[in-house]
Design an enzyme around this catalytic site. Structure first.
Site, PDB file in Angstrom:
ATOM      1  CE  LYS A 113      -4.551  30.720  32.831  1.00 55.77           C
ATOM      2  NZ  LYS A 113      -6.241  31.598  32.440  1.00 55.77           N
ATOM      3  CE  LYS A 196      -0.002  40.377  26.712  1.00 55.48           C
ATOM      4  NZ  LYS A 196      -0.828  39.332  25.848  1.00 55.48           N
ATOM      5  CE  LYS A 199      -6.733  38.636  32.368  1.00 55.44           C
ATOM      6  NZ  LYS A 199      -7.624  37.731  31.344  1.00 55.44           N
TER       7      LYS A 199
HETATM    8  P1  AMP Z   1      -6.899  38.433  28.068  1.00 56.26           P
HETATM    9  O1  AMP Z   1      -7.803  38.367  28.652  1.00 56.26           O
HETATM   10  O2  AMP Z   1      -5.015  38.368  29.167  1.00 56.26           O
HETATM   11  O3  AMP Z   1      -6.400  36.289  27.858  1.00 56.26           O
HETATM   12  O4  AMP Z   1      -6.952  38.808  26.659  1.00 56.26           O
HETATM   13  C1  AMP Z   1      -7.657  38.584  26.400  1.00 56.26           C
HETATM   14  C2  AMP Z   1      -7.106  39.058  24.397  1.00 56.26           C
HETATM   15  O5  AMP Z   1      -6.608  40.047  24.469  1.00 56.26           O
HETATM   16  C3  AMP Z   1      -6.502  38.348  23.843  1.00 56.26           C
HETATM   17  O6  AMP Z   1      -7.139  37.411  22.432  1.00 56.26           O
HETATM   18  C4  AMP Z   1      -5.091  38.886  23.611  1.00 56.26           C
HETATM   19  O7  AMP Z   1      -4.954  38.355  22.382  1.00 56.26           O
HETATM   20  C5  AMP Z   1      -5.468  40.290  23.794  1.00 56.26           C
HETATM   21  N1  AMP Z   1      -4.750  40.966  24.072  1.00 56.26           N
HETATM   22  C6  AMP Z   1      -4.453  41.077  26.222  1.00 56.26           C
HETATM   23  N2  AMP Z   1      -3.251  41.609  26.602  1.00 56.26           N
HETATM   24  C7  AMP Z   1      -2.762  42.601  24.640  1.00 56.26           C
HETATM   25  C8  AMP Z   1      -1.116  43.241  24.627  1.00 56.26           C
HETATM   26  N3  AMP Z   1      -0.514  44.064  25.930  1.00 56.26           N
HETATM   27  N4  AMP Z   1      -1.419  43.542  23.882  1.00 56.26           N
HETATM   28  C9  AMP Z   1      -1.964  43.372  22.085  1.00 56.26           C
HETATM   29  N5  AMP Z   1      -3.377  41.983  22.719  1.00 56.26           N
HETATM   30  C10 AMP Z   1      -3.426  41.291  24.044  1.00 56.26           C
END
Ligand code: AMP
Ligand code: TRP
Length: 331
Positions: A113, A196, A199
């Site tokens: 980051k 993936k 967001k």
């Molecule tokens: P983030 O806010 O992107 O850090 O995601 C929050 C949670 O959602 C994390 O624990 C990730 O493991 C899960 N996550 C985010 N994107 C995906 C995805 N495309 N497929 C599966 N799990 C996801």
């Protein structure tokens, strides 16, 4: 024996997406059964990026509403906002005084980051983020911490800090274990099915958001990238788009992928996409409706969060007192 569970999610998007739901949050819902689960909206962690006050406030509330709507029950588990429980900051400071600069400097999430933002726009809080996360976990004496694979290093650091504290100052913290969520439900972007669903992807055209209307999500599914073939078959290398849609259907409907392949044998992509859109709408519609209903009564939602914070504080304050005492602070 019931186990103490703790996890956290940052309020950094306007809506959770299907990847968050299937990859993480659905398992949070499952884990509240038979366990003593604490789920935290980590708003203080969200301050380590750009801060937009109006947006942050809205995202904290929409995160809470969505978590309740998708099945986190404020009766079964303790759902709260991190900034409502000041003990997170108190133990966070202690963790900063236990951690070495060198080990903090090895955190890959910080390196990634900060490399993106450059030294001048990287906040000191981004550097100390893992120590606050360690505090989140250790305050509740958690046995298990359900997180995605990307959080493994932060859990290891938490274990190291707890072990070091205990051996230097006496038994204070339970050593938590990561409960790395099964990667089976990894969901990909509909437009770029080798990335993936995220967001932070440039466009939301390939991201199915919980708070989107069913019509908007159906449209995204119908324009999902597929290949030139005709077969509905799971083959991540040759047919990443179709495979992703099969995973989504299967994860939501509970039908096996091989059964779906049989059902759609001889049918076209159009029929298949329509079926996926229907399954997605059937599952997300009630979650969206309930979340919007909760957001309509902000006062009540905040009350629910305050009640969660009271329950959380009762546990957290005991841990802080114990750690202060063991450190030699005068209580
Ligand atoms: P983030 O806010 O992107 O850090 O995601 C929050 C949670 O959602 C994390 O624990 C990730 O493991 C899960 N996550 C985010 N994107 C995906 C995805 N495309 N497929 C599966 N799990 C996801
Ligand atoms: N760093 C985690 C993430 O980005 C969020 C988080 C903060 C967390 N505190 C936590 C996760 C405590 C589990 C436990 O996903």
């Amino acid at each position: 024996m019931t186990k103490r569970i703790l996890s956290g999610i940052q309020p950094t998007s306007d809506s959770f997406h299907l990847g968050n739901y299937l990859g993480a949050l659905k398992q949070w819902v499952e884990l509240q059964e038979g366990n003593d689960a604490f789920y935290c909206i980590v708003d203080l962690h969200a301050l380590t990026g750009e801060i937009e006050p109006a947006l942050l406030r809205k995202r904290i509330l929409t995160s809470a509403a969505q978590l309740i709507a998708l099945g986190i029950s404020p009766e079964k588990s303790t759902l709260f906002v991190q900034s409502h429980v000041a003990e997170h900051n108190q133990l966070g400071w202690i963790m900063e005084c236990i951690a070495g600069f060198g080990e903090a400097n090895r955190m890959t999430q910080f390196k990634d980051k900060s490399a993106k933002g450059g030294a001048d726009s990287t906040r000191v809080g981004l550097f100390t983020y893992p120590m606050l996360q360690a505090a989140d976990i250790l305050l509740y004496q958690a046995h298990y911490v359900p997180v995605g694979e990307d959080q493994r290093q932060h859990i290891e650091l938490t274990r190291d800090l707890a072990t070091r504290f205990n051996s230097r100052f006496g038994e204070t913290f339970r050593i938590p274990e990561g409960y790395i969520l099964k990667s089976g439900a990894k969901i990909y972007d509909l437009q770029e099915p080798t990335n993936k669903m995220s967001k932070s992807s440039g466009s939301t055209a390939g991201v199915l958001e919980i708070l989107d209307t069913p019509e908007a999500n159906a449209k995204k599914i119908k324009s999902a990238t597929t290949d030139a073939g005709r077969e509905i078959k799971f083959d991540e290398k040759e047919k990443p788009g179709i495979s992703n849609l099969l995973s989504i259907h299967s994860a939501l409907s509970g039908q096996k992928i091989s059964d779906l392949e049989d059902d759609f044998a001889g049918k076209g992509y159009g029929d298949f996409k329509a079926a996926v859109a229907e399954v997605v709408a059937d599952h997300l519609r009630p979650i969206r409706d309930r979340a919007l209903e909760l957001l309509d009564d902000e006062q009540h939602l905040v009350q629910v969060l305050h009640a969660g914070a009271d329950k959380a504080r009762a546990v957290a304050s005991a841990t802080v007192a114990e750690s202060y005492k063991n450190l030699g602070l005068v209580l």
